[in-house]
Design an enzyme around this catalytic site. Sequence first.
Site, short mmCIF file in Angstrom:
data_model
loop_
_atom_site.label_atom_id
_atom_site.label_comp_id
_atom_site.label_asym_id
_atom_site.label_seq_id
_atom_site.Cartn_x
_atom_site.Cartn_y
_atom_site.Cartn_z
N GLU A 81 52.99 148.07 38.24
CA GLU A 81 53.40 147.92 36.84
C GLU A 81 53.10 149.10 35.94
OE1 GLU A 81 51.86 144.08 35.59
OE2 GLU A 81 53.46 143.04 36.65
N GLU A 116 57.62 139.57 41.68
CA GLU A 116 56.56 138.78 41.02
C GLU A 116 57.19 137.81 40.04
OE1 GLU A 116 53.33 140.47 38.89
OE2 GLU A 116 52.80 141.87 40.48
#
Length: 850
Positions: A426, A523
Amino acid sequence: MTPRGNSRVCVFAVSFCLFSGVLTGFSSVTDRRQTVSLSGKWRLTNGNGSVSLPAEVPGCVHSALQQQGYIQDPYFRFNDVSYRWIAFDNWTYTTTFTASTQLRTKQKVQLVFDGVDTVATIWLNEIIVWKTDNMFRTYDFSVRDLLKDGDNELRVSFLSPVLYASERRKAHSAYRVPPECPPDVQKGECHVNFIRKEQSSFSWDWGPSFPTTGLWKDVRLEAFDVLQLLQVSSVPLYSTKICFKSFFFFFQSSQVKLWWPNGHGDQPVYHLAVGGFQDGFLILNTKSKVYFRTVELVQEPIVASPGLSFYFRINGKPVFLKGSNWIPAHSFQDQLTPAVLRNLLQSAVDASMNALRVWGGGVYEQDLFYSICDEMGIMVWQDFMFACAMYPTEDDFIQTVREEVIQQVQRLKSHPSIIIWSGNNENEAALATDWFSIPVSQRPLYLKDYVTLYVNNIRAIVQEEDQSRPFLVSSPTNGAESEQEGWVAANPYDPHYGDTHFYSYILDCWDWRNFPRTRFASEYGFQSWPSFSTLQPVSIKEDWSYTSNFTSHRQHHENGNQQMLLQAGLHFHLPNSTDNLKRFTDTLYITQVMQAQCVKTQTEFYRRSQSEIIEGKGHTMGALYWQLNDIWQAPSWSSIEFGGKWKMLHYFAQSFFAAVLPVGFEDDDTLFIYAVSDLTETGSFVDQVTVYSWTDLDPVCTLKSDPLPVPGGSAAAIFKQPVAALLAGCGRCTRLTCLLTFHLEDSSGQQGPTNHHFLCSPKDAQGLQRPNITVRHIVQEDKTGYTVTLHSASVAPFVWLDVGNIPGRFSSNGFLMASRNRTVSFTAWRPTSVAELSRSLTVTSLRDVY
Ligand code: BMA
């Protein structure tokens, strides 16, 4: 790389370094090398010498303090905060050993540390041999000339990881490297991005702050003479080098059997023997496991869709990745047993998963993890250990990262299970969408650091060390498009490219329109609480309410407890028992029901989107929900509780990841059922829909679709009917009074699980009654297997069987009971009895909690 006809495929498991302790695969060395283990009992002392105790190596300070009775279970109640002091102290490990004359006459004697956590000075006989700063590296030093007769003293002095990180932050005064600290709700420590250590050990939104210190892997002496390698298996190969980087052998693909992901074929293994001779003596004899497979990450234009595809081709076959994300399975890695590791991975396979992502905020897992994944056919998406942060790029930081990456790639690249490397978790998204409010004028600085670390260093090393698998700079990312945009895309969550992470706790999770129709969902998820039997050992009576201090202390995600109830409240009545304990356990249950149903809806949406492009989006080829496992007993996104107990979600995953799956959903008041198939061959399926009234166990009516050929690796609409017409045709049904089940059949009978579709929220259902489920009998079938037969008086959703702290798993659980009797089996993971199971078994269904 695609093996067609007689094309070549590469051998895995043949890169090794003979004497560095990084021999890949399984090896049994019967050479004249001498190894002296220095693991075992050491002495541990704190900074001012006031605490001194024996300590096990491999191990850590927390484990030693607990084992010697200085502290309680660190996971108990609020102990994560009470024991904060441990990580602020400096600690020293000491041992003495003898080094025989015979050992010291070898040409080389290496002192090898497989893992040092983290910032330490290593002394041998009062001489500093090294300073360490990276938990993810092995360290080895030539020490022959420092060894002496009699006792030798080895000392490792650790600095507090928290104070070290803070010092490094202070030294980096030119600009901040955010985030400075975790959110208060995590009760963690600051500046973890300045230390090469498990990033979640300073706390995470699912985990406690236990910044460990210690020798977390083996320590040993290795003594040897220089070796000349004469022969590798039957392939003559001559070399005078001691240490090899890689050997490559080429075979015709028709000569070898290929390794396949779980559900797509077997995982055949070959054994590679390496023998070494010197002066006519066999001095080396090692064995490694070898597997064969190819992997490609396909990013190419798609008809009718802007952007690029994003999917994996294994041995030339496109494979939909089904699975989850892996986090560290224990705060204290030395306490993670092989049995626990195997059980977790077996649980993944038992839920039809074929992939796990080893998330970048944890650790590069131990060899055994990857070996089990090899054996079980679990594909691993391997992140490098950087997560949710910016990172410094000073020379010494880059240098230690470079060594870390080289070592990890060399250690792991022989595993066929690993199909991709990814630079970080991320951090592209954090930069692109400005998580840390970086002033526009400073943005180029951070971009430069980002490219320096992940592209110019990590990517460059991986490309040199391992050309056999793809590398992505981040996750989520737009992949090739991010590269075009200078490695940080304007919107790394763009569903037309790469992978996405998507979370929304406020939007209704029963409405598939709320989910991005992405190419690859790496995710997504929802929180739930673990069951009471998991919480009980780390709590006391006053903690057992949803509003207790304990309940809010264990929740590390801002507003997490409220979000779970809000989401559950969209479709379910919330528990309202006047008995406090029952209300608490019912609330734990309802959070699991909510989570299971939410992740089911989202996963089914991704699986049914694999063959379609709608409004330019689709061809989804992966669904890895967040997260598989837990690090402690607390609310989280996991489907398996700390200790191995399956949450309702994991039982649901067994079905929603099944190779053949019917998926039902509504669009514009029309019911669609899709047949999803992961089979290799085309199947001809019929869909059968059964309509039930909430009040009655006898079906109201059944409908059948026409047969539809469904090619392997695709999803297709098999049934379509406006809900109003369907209900009208069924007689006495309305949306509020009826529900549907459906399954697929082929000529040999039912294929895949029976699925369900609610026509209204269960909280609005008319006629849903307390089912008065009774246990008819429990029978022992064999040593560990039992069957439990239930009887119900009416339709019962989310029927949950719980045997408290008896470890094991049911064949199915959390199911919709639409029959009078149902038998499920229970496999116990320790010896138990019918009597113990009968005493422990509770059965809860939706209507029992309000
Ligand atoms: C993700 C992960 C983790 C986190 C999870 C839940 O994006 O990468 O950082 O634990 O969300 O918030």
